[in-house]
Design a protein around this motif. Structure first.
Motif, PDB file in Angstrom:
ATOM      1  N   LYS A 192       0.829  -1.207   0.000  1.00  0.00           N
ATOM      2  CA  LYS A 192       0.000   0.000   0.000  1.00  0.00           C
ATOM      3  C   LYS A 192       0.865   1.259   0.000  1.00  0.00           C
ATOM      4  O   LYS A 192       0.609   2.210  -0.758  1.00  0.00           O
ATOM      5  N   ALA A 193       1.903   1.263   0.824  1.00  0.00           N
ATOM      6  CA  ALA A 193       2.760   2.441   0.930  1.00  0.00           C
ATOM      7  C   ALA A 193       3.569   2.674  -0.339  1.00  0.00           C
ATOM      8  O   ALA A 193       3.725   3.819  -0.790  1.00  0.00           O
ATOM      9  N   LEU A 194       4.083   1.609  -0.930  1.00  0.00           N
ATOM     10  CA  LEU A 194       4.953   1.761  -2.100  1.00  0.00           C
ATOM     11  C   LEU A 194       4.177   2.190  -3.345  1.00  0.00           C
ATOM     12  O   LEU A 194       4.771   2.760  -4.263  1.00  0.00           O
ATOM     13  N   ARG A 195       2.872   1.939  -3.378  1.00  0.00           N
ATOM     14  CA  ARG A 195       2.078   2.442  -4.510  1.00  0.00           C
ATOM     15  C   ARG A 195       2.111   3.964  -4.560  1.00  0.00           C
ATOM     16  O   ARG A 195       1.970   4.566  -5.634  1.00  0.00           O
ATOM     17  N   LYS A 196       2.308   4.599  -3.404  1.00  0.00           N
ATOM     18  CA  LYS A 196       2.361   6.058  -3.333  1.00  0.00           C
ATOM     19  C   LYS A 196       3.791   6.589  -3.441  1.00  0.00           C
ATOM     20  O   LYS A 196       3.986   7.807  -3.420  1.00  0.00           O
ATOM     21  N   HIS A 197       4.760   5.698  -3.543  1.00  0.00           N
ATOM     22  CA  HIS A 197       6.165   6.114  -3.549  1.00  0.00           C
ATOM     23  C   HIS A 197       6.914   5.370  -4.657  1.00  0.00           C
ATOM     24  O   HIS A 197       7.764   4.516  -4.393  1.00  0.00           O
ATOM     25  N   PRO A 198       6.612   5.680  -5.897  1.00  0.00           N
ATOM     26  CA  PRO A 198       7.178   4.931  -7.026  1.00  0.00           C
ATOM     27  C   PRO A 198       8.685   5.068  -7.158  1.00  0.00           C
ATOM     28  O   PRO A 198       9.356   4.136  -7.608  1.00  0.00           O
ATOM     29  N   ARG A 199       9.236   6.217  -6.791  1.00  0.00           N
ATOM     30  CA  ARG A 199      10.688   6.388  -6.898  1.00  0.00           C
ATOM     31  C   ARG A 199      11.415   5.488  -5.892  1.00  0.00           C
ATOM     32  O   ARG A 199      12.484   4.970  -6.191  1.00  0.00           O
ATOM     33  N   LEU A 200      10.849   5.330  -4.732  1.00  0.00           N
ATOM     34  CA  LEU A 200      11.450   4.465  -3.726  1.00  0.00           C
ATOM     35  C   LEU A 200      11.438   3.014  -4.190  1.00  0.00           C
ATOM     36  O   LEU A 200      12.429   2.286  -4.039  1.00  0.00           O
ATOM     37  N   LEU A 201      10.337   2.590  -4.785  1.00  0.00           N
ATOM     38  CA  LEU A 201      10.271   1.231  -5.324  1.00  0.00           C
ATOM     39  C   LEU A 201      11.262   1.055  -6.473  1.00  0.00           C
ATOM     40  O   LEU A 201      11.921   0.013  -6.581  1.00  0.00           O
ATOM     41  N   LYS A 202      11.402   2.090  -7.295  1.00  0.00           N
ATOM     42  CA  LYS A 202      12.362   2.030  -8.403  1.00  0.00           C
ATOM     43  C   LYS A 202      13.789   1.897  -7.887  1.00  0.00           C
ATOM     44  O   LYS A 202      14.602   1.144  -8.442  1.00  0.00           O
ATOM     45  N   LEU A 203      14.110   2.623  -6.804  1.00  0.00           N
ATOM     46  CA  LEU A 203      15.443   2.503  -6.207  1.00  0.00           C
ATOM     47  C   LEU A 203      15.683   1.074  -5.714  1.00  0.00           C
ATOM     48  O   LEU A 203      16.751   0.492  -5.951  1.00  0.00           O
ATOM     49  N   HIS A 204      14.708   0.517  -5.003  1.00  0.00           N
ATOM     50  CA  HIS A 204      14.828  -0.866  -4.519  1.00  0.00           C
ATOM     51  C   HIS A 204      15.131  -1.816  -5.663  1.00  0.00           C
ATOM     52  O   HIS A 204      16.059  -2.631  -5.609  1.00  0.00           O
ATOM     53  N   ASP A 205      14.352  -1.718  -6.737  1.00  0.00           N
ATOM     54  CA  ASP A 205      14.516  -2.628  -7.872  1.00  0.00           C
ATOM     55  C   ASP A 205      15.866  -2.421  -8.553  1.00  0.00           C
ATOM     56  O   ASP A 205      16.518  -3.390  -8.974  1.00  0.00           O
ATOM     57  N   ALA A 206      16.293  -1.157  -8.649  1.00  0.00           N
ATOM     58  CA  ALA A 206      17.570  -0.862  -9.304  1.00  0.00           C
ATOM     59  C   ALA A 206      18.740  -1.441  -8.529  1.00  0.00           C
ATOM     60  O   ALA A 206      19.698  -1.960  -9.117  1.00  0.00           O
ATOM     61  N   VAL A 207      18.687  -1.364  -7.196  1.00  0.00           N
ATOM     62  CA  VAL A 207      19.774  -1.919  -6.375  1.00  0.00           C
ATOM     63  C   VAL A 207      19.865  -3.422  -6.564  1.00  0.00           C
ATOM     64  O   VAL A 207      20.949  -3.974  -6.815  1.00  0.00           O
ATOM     65  N   PHE A 208      18.757  -4.122  -6.448  1.00  0.00           N
ATOM     66  CA  PHE A 208      18.805  -5.584  -6.501  1.00  0.00           C
ATOM     67  C   PHE A 208      18.937  -6.110  -7.928  1.00  0.00           C
ATOM     68  O   PHE A 208      19.063  -7.328  -8.124  1.00  0.00           O
ATOM     69  N   ASP A 209      18.936  -5.191  -8.900  1.00  0.00           N
ATOM     70  CA  ASP A 209      19.202  -5.581 -10.284  1.00  0.00           C
ATOM     71  C   ASP A 209      20.639  -5.289 -10.700  1.00  0.00           C
ATOM     72  O   ASP A 209      21.042  -5.593 -11.821  1.00  0.00           O
ATOM     73  N   ARG A 210      21.431  -4.699  -9.814  1.00  0.00           N
ATOM     74  CA  ARG A 210      22.832  -4.424 -10.129  1.00  0.00           C
ATOM     75  C   ARG A 210      23.606  -5.739 -10.219  1.00  0.00           C
ATOM     76  O   ARG A 210      23.387  -6.652  -9.410  1.00  0.00           O
ATOM     77  N   PRO A 211      24.496  -5.869 -11.188  1.00  0.00           N
ATOM     78  CA  PRO A 211      25.129  -7.171 -11.445  1.00  0.00           C
ATOM     79  C   PRO A 211      25.782  -7.818 -10.233  1.00  0.00           C
ATOM     80  O   PRO A 211      25.588  -9.010  -9.968  1.00  0.00           O
ATOM     81  N   ARG A 212      26.561  -7.048  -9.471  1.00  0.00           N
ATOM     82  CA  ARG A 212      27.250  -7.647  -8.322  1.00  0.00           C
ATOM     83  C   ARG A 212      26.278  -8.032  -7.216  1.00  0.00           C
ATOM     84  O   ARG A 212      26.444  -9.073  -6.571  1.00  0.00           O
ATOM     85  N   ILE A 213      25.264  -7.197  -6.998  1.00  0.00           N
ATOM     86  CA  ILE A 213      24.265  -7.517  -5.977  1.00  0.00           C
ATOM     87  C   ILE A 213      23.444  -8.725  -6.416  1.00  0.00           C
ATOM     88  O   ILE A 213      23.125  -9.609  -5.609  1.00  0.00           O
ATOM     89  N   LYS A 214      23.134  -8.777  -7.692  1.00  0.00           N
ATOM     90  CA  LYS A 214      22.362  -9.904  -8.216  1.00  0.00           C
ATOM     91  C   LYS A 214      23.141 -11.205  -8.077  1.00  0.00           C
ATOM     92  O   LYS A 214      22.592 -12.234  -7.669  1.00  0.00           O
ATOM     93  N   ARG A 215      24.420 -11.170  -8.407  1.00  0.00           N
ATOM     94  CA  ARG A 215      25.246 -12.376  -8.255  1.00  0.00           C
ATOM     95  C   ARG A 215      25.319 -12.807  -6.801  1.00  0.00           C
ATOM     96  O   ARG A 215      25.260 -14.005  -6.490  1.00  0.00           O
ATOM     97  N   TYR A 216      25.449 -11.837  -5.914  1.00  0.00           N
ATOM     98  CA  TYR A 216      25.489 -12.152  -4.487  1.00  0.00           C
ATOM     99  C   TYR A 216      24.183 -12.800  -4.036  1.00  0.00           C
ATOM    100  O   TYR A 216      24.181 -13.821  -3.330  1.00  0.00           O
TER     101      TYR A 216
END
Length: 239
Positions: A192-216
């Protein structure tokens, strides 16, 4: 430089914020918690040893040569330079660290939803208080923190999803980790909260999509969230 990270075995906890920075920075490090026996005895030598001049209060702590650095935010402040996870200028360093300290405040409040009276008590011994605390966290504290970070993201005019400038910093990694933890603990409230905060959700997704973080994350070394940790999923606390 080979770093040594000391933390409790079996949980992500506050050690995970340091692990994410070490992984993203491509650092060579030894995770003592993954050693046979979980490294508790080795960790206790530093916590309780009579000859340690600057003993840490609690894990996580990082051993850098002969130096011990404790407190999660302090460790990240140190690593920001050598791992290129913070700006070079003093104002930028302080701004990233300020954001990290705000993330740390959010971590404490998330933890206290299930342990509002005392950390030494079991959850079952404080369920009524936890239900009241979790309601306030869902209704008031999550929106307050998420609104703040969304505002910071909106005011960063540099291209990209980050809090500061155009490059990922340790504050981005930590904020993404907290979002992931709250999504685990309170899936309905966080959705519910993240529907109102799209940039925050985008940051989360961008971090966990980074190659080194993804490999980890896919390596098996990143532990799953569990209910002995900072973030715990008790359905009755999710409203």
């Amino acid at each position: 430089m080979v770093y040594e990270l000391y933390y409790w075995p079996g949980i992500q906890g506050r050690g995970e914020f340091v692990r994410l920075a070490l992984e993203e920075g491509g650092a060579e490090y030894i995770d003592i918690a993954l050693k046979p026996g979980g490294g508790v005895a080795a960790m206790n030598k530093f916590l309780e040893g009579p000859r340690v001049p600057h003993p840490p209060f609690a894990p996580p702590f990082l051993k850098v040569g002969k130096q011990l650095i404790g407190q999660t935010s302090n460790i990240l402040l140190y690593l920001g330079g050598p791992l290129k996870l913070a700006p070079r200028d003093e104002a930028g360093k302080l701004w990233v660290h300020q954001l990290q300290l705000t993330v740390a405040d959010l971590v404490v409040e998330a933890h206290d939803t299930h342990h509002p009276i005392a950390a030494g008590l079991y959850y079952k011994d404080q369920k009524a208080a936890a239900k009241r605390r979790a309601e306030d966290f869902r209704e008031h504290r999550i929106p307050k923190f998420f609104n703040y970070f969304e505002k910071v993201l909106t005011r960063n005019r540099t291209a990209g999803p980050w809090l500061v400038g155009g490059r990922v910093t340790y504050a981005d990694l930590s904020l993404a980790q907290v979002v992931a933890g709250i999504r685990y603990a309170l899936p309905k409230a966080s959705a519910k909260a993240l529907r109102k905060h799209p940039r925050l959700l985008k940051l989360h997704d961008a971090v966990f999509d980074r190659p080194r973080i993804k490999r980890y994350a896919e390596s098996g070394r990143r532990l799953a969230f569990n209910d002995d940790d900072l973030f715990r999923h008790y359905p009755e606390l999710d409203g």
